[in-house]
Structures are given as C-alpha cells and as structure tokens.
Enzyme design. Sequence first.
Site, PDB file in Angstrom:
ATOM      1  N   HIS A  97       0.842  -1.208   0.000  1.00 20.23           N
ATOM      2  CA  HIS A  97       0.000   0.000   0.000  1.00 20.23           C
ATOM      3  C   HIS A  97       0.876   1.257   0.000  1.00 20.23           C
ATOM      4  CE1 HIS A  97      -3.382   2.495   1.944  1.00 20.23           C
ATOM      5  NE2 HIS A  97      -2.311   3.209   2.186  1.00 20.23           N
ATOM      6  N   GLU A  98       1.829   1.292   0.905  1.00 21.49           N
ATOM      7  CA  GLU A  98       2.640   2.500   1.050  1.00 21.49           C
ATOM      8  C   GLU A  98       3.630   2.665  -0.100  1.00 21.49           C
ATOM      9  OE1 GLU A  98       2.045   4.740   3.143  1.00 21.49           O
ATOM     10  OE2 GLU A  98       1.016   3.782   4.807  1.00 21.49           O
TER      11      GLU A  98
HETATM   12 ZN   LIG Z   1      -2.315   5.214   2.686  1.00 21.51          ZN
END
Ligand SMILES: [Zn+2]
Length: 694
Positions: free
Chosen positions: A414-415
């Site tokens: 995600h990051e």
């Molecule tokens: Zn985020």
Amino acid sequence: MVDSQYVLPNDVGLALLDCSEAFRLLLRGERLYAHYLSRACWYGGLVVLLQTSPEAPAIYVLLSRLFRAQDPDQLGELARSTGLTDQEYQAFLVYAAGVFSNMGNYKSFGDTKFVPNLPKDKLRRLIWQSQAFQEQPEEMKLLWDRCGELMFSLDAQQRQLGLREKGTTTYFSGNCCLEDAQLAQKFLDSQVLAGALTWDISPVPPRQPQGLTTSVGCVYAPVDHELAPKLRSFEFEGCTFRVTRGDYAPLLERVVENLQRTKAHAANTNQEHMLEHYIRSFTQGSIAAHKEGSRCWIRDKGPIVESYIGFIESYRDPYGSRGEFEGKTRDQTICKARWSVPLTCSCLMVMSASPTSPDDDIRQTEGFKNVSLGNVLSVAYATQKDKLTFLAEEDKDLYIKWKGPSFEVQVGLHELLGHGSGKLFVQEEKGTCNFDREAVINPETGELIQSWYRGGETWDSKFSTIASSYEECRAECVGLYLCLNKDVLRIFELEGEDAEDVIYINWLNMVRAGLLGLEFYTPETGTWRQAHMQARFVILRVLLEAGEGLVSLQHTTGADGKPDALITLNRNKILPVGKPAIERFLRRLQVLKSTADVAGGRALYGGFSAVTDEGPERFLSLRDTVLLRKEARKMFVQANTRLEGEDVTLVQYEGTAAGLIRSFSERFPEDAELLERHLLELSDADSHFWASRG
Ligand SMILES: [Zn+2]
C-alpha cells in the site's frame, strides 16, 4: 443514557508503548537527538488542539490543571467523597485520557465527538471541590464557563467534524460553506500557496465571502522573499482575500528551539540539513523549505532515530487540503530495516503502518519512504478470538495466525507501490507537459489524453473532499492486487501454503474492514469521516459487485439474540473473480486520477461510497449491527524523556487511563502554565470566527 457512539467505554484498551529496550541501546548522542526531537513534536502537537474544535484548548487546559494539582488517585478519593461512583470517576479518567491522546475532544480516527460519560453536574461539583479550584477559583470557573457546555453537548452540528451545518471545524469559520472553501482553494492555487501551511479560511459574516482571510502558520520572523509578496490583500473573483501569518507562533517557537537543539546532535550532515529546512519552514511558513526538508528526510535512510514533523496529512480538514500538525519520533534500533525491497531500489522500506508521506509532488519525482511504529503494531496485533466480529468460526484461527504477516504485506505494498506509484499528467505554466500529448493513450477510452493538471493544480486541490479517501482506496487496491504475485510474496519470505494463507487472510481482512468501515459513515449528513475506512467499504462493494460467490454478506442473529452479521470470502474465487475485478477498478481509479478527471472520479467513487438500505446487503441496517458490536480503538501511553545533567533518561508509565494522564501531567515540566496561557490566547484570538456558525 448517551449514545455509545459518543462516549469512550470504561474498558477501552490502553497500552503502554514500551520503548525502554530500544532506548537503552541508543548512544548518548542519539538519546539527546531523540529527546529534543520528541520535545519539538510534543510542543507542535499542541497545535492540534487549535485545529480541532473551538472548545478543545480550554478543555485541555482545564484537565491539565486538575491533574497537575492532584494526581488521578488523589482526585479519585475526592471524587468518591463528592458522590461520584467508581464507574463515573473511571469514565472521567477515560475521557481525560481520550482528550490527551486525541489532542482534542473529537476522535482522531473517525472525527466524531466524544463526551464525558457521567452527569455534568457531578463533574462540575468535582471541579469545584478540586485542589486546582481552591488555588485558582476565578480561572477555573472561567475555564468551565468556556468549555463546560460544549464538552457535553451533542447537538447535531457538534457530533462530528465538518463544514457549517455538517459539523464543527476550526479550519474554517463557522459560516463557511463548501463553495467558500472551493473559492478559497482556487485562490490559494492561483497564488501557489499550497494548502498545507495555511489555515483559517474565514468569510466575514454575513456569509457572503467578501472578505476572506487566510493565514500562514509560522513563527513571527523576518519575511522571506518567497512569502513577502503574498502577505497582502488580493482581489479574486469578486472577493477580497487577506493573507496574514503568524498562527500558532508561540507554540512553533518552542518547536523551532528544540529542532535547533536537535541539530547539535545530528548523526550526519543530511540530518542537519533536514532540520535546518524544517526550522526555516516553521520560522517563515515556507512550504518550499518543508519540501526541501522532506527531500532530506527521504535521503535520511535507515536512521537510528526516525522522525517526521510538520503540517502533513489533510484527513481532518473538511475540504481535504489543510494539514494537521504531526510529529513522530521513533527509535528504530529494534525494527530497523528488516528488509529492503528490490522492486524499486531507491526506496528503503521499514516495516510500515501509519502513512507519513511527504508531499505528493516530491513523491512523484524523488521517491519516498515509509515508516512504521513497530511497537504500535505489536500491540495492535494482539487479537482476542472473542473480539473477532463477523467472521466464521473456521476462519478465526487462521485470521489470528496470519493477521500480522498479511498486514505487513498489505501495508508494505500500500505505502510503497500504492502511494508511491501512478503518474499525474501535468502541464506547467509555460505550457510544457510531462507526457507526450500525441502518443499517450487513455486505456479506458482508447483515445489520446483529454485532460490534465494545469499550473498550480494538485491532486488535493482538484479532488478536495474525496482526494484522501480515493487515494487510500487506490493504494489498498494496489496491495490487494500485488499480494497475489508470488515474487512479491517471496520478498516477504512467504512461500507455498503460507503464501496462500496470507493472500486469503489479506483479502478476508479487507472485506471485513469494509464492513467495519460503516462505523465511520454518518447517515444524517451522508458523509464519511475516515478516509481509509471509506476506501475499504468501496472495495467491499466492488468485490460484492464482482459476484460469482466471491464474497457473501449475511444478516444473522448472534448468540446473545441481537443482530449480527457474517462475512465470508471464497478463497477459490480470488484469482478467477477477485483479481480481474480489482484490476479493472484500480485501472479506472488510476486513469481518472492521472487525467485530473474530477467529474468522472466523483461519479465513480461517490457511487461506490453510497450507503443505502437497499437489498440484498442493506448496508444502513448493517451499520447499526456494526455499531452495536464495535470495539473502541486502543489508546497508547507514551513515555517522557528527561534531561539529567548531560544525559537523557526515559520515564515510562503504566498502561492505564491514569498512566496516560500522568504522562501528560509531566510532559511540560518547565513551562506548562505558560503553554496553557498561549493556548487560551490563541484560541481567544480566533473565537469571533466560531460565533458566526450557522
Ligand atoms: Zn495510505
């Protein structure tokens, strides 16, 4: 009885963030660096009180004075003698702990107000009997007059953060509506005053925005050449905008002082430069300086003591562009650089969790890095089986076993590859584009690119109210999609059956989170209050829509006879059904983002965000079930550091409401009273903006 949505339960989870072992391993210089940096963060953190609600600063000061004069145990004895039950006093301690850990009387996750779960007159009586009141009766009475009413009131408008009739905010004056906010943003874009350091958009009443003031948060200091020409009045689309500066100055002065002391203990010149830029940013309100600082921060790879500080994430601005102050210092001796990701060699990935990301345009050109709080995660992982709502019995053990590893995979992707990917098409003021207008094809339409970002437009300014959540959704989709890739899982040292289980639990966790997300939807205003949870709900909807038995969501009755729900995911359908569904959706999200297609983005994202009671899911009814069975978020008790001679010691507290309160009572030992005076003065200076609410 107060609605349980608006009180913190007496048995709310409280945990000590234990960092003693990590702290012990630091060298003396590193301890000093960590100490001063965390001082800067704590001082800056007080700004959040001013960024939450008009009454938050007074509530904070009232509670601080009460507990400084009497420790929670002593005040507890007094409470019993004035007729509070143990339950009621515990409710008060939990409320105070909540105000300290959220830095205000609205939840930092979910943006709803919380009120003390005891009768108002009983609390008033306790305050009147307290040591603090005996010492300063007039001041304590004034404080109560300022915030006593608002501390308890749950008028519709006060239940959550929002603009005008939709809620409370101190980012805009009480009479500001969405159109005013849009106009202000247009003005800021035209002046290239990025929203992150501005604050306080305030039309002069009555509502007509003939006079808008926008203020730059900084310390009073010689104006730099970048900002100087902008500190004046502007005529813009029939309105007058006056740009001032100096908000939060007395607090940011403390931040700057401590950053200066931190600098003396920097480990290398890159860290020194980073701190210099941050100092300049807070001194002059310079956005460019903060960006420079962020560049150094990205280059500051694998530092022993990690930090990020500034007005960064804009989740809580109802318009989505002003950053809330945030400061984190953490020591990474324990969780330092467990692995680096070979997919993009410029990035160093350290475990992961809270999104502390530098500005988007830096992300686009220089890469970024992400950081997590290892000790926060390990506390958050601890899951009890009986608290695992809405899952089938046969899923629970597997869920507990793989929740941690699957969370690492998801957050990592995600990051790093979520937020860290995806180009925006931009045309600079001189006319040059960062893409080939004659060659790049929109995969959704098969045609050349028709729209893009121009001049000062940014993702946040363009997509404003949906920007945060939409972006979180995009990043979550990237995680779901890429976790299906065996090469990716191998980086996380997951293979064979383990890898299969992690995929299953990651996807199962996402659909469950989508259901839990309903807690953060307000039916009365039709708004979502938490970007990530809205994003997960949207993904749940996308996966339900994919059909073919991939996800099923049933209304059930629990063993206690009350409404319940059951969510299941067919693991054999993830690859044939789930993967193509997420792929299609992610591509649509990305294309609309890249091409600055706000109308298309709103239609798509708004559609999937809608919560109705239509069958078969009947989400509005499910929301009641989710509220009935929700678990309050844990609060964390953090240590203090103390300078002793030439060295620093760590002071830890017990993981209880009283422990959390003690940690705050001892947080500003030299200047608590001065800080409180500053907070009240800063809050007074703006009070006329809130009088015009409605
Ligand atoms: Zn985020």
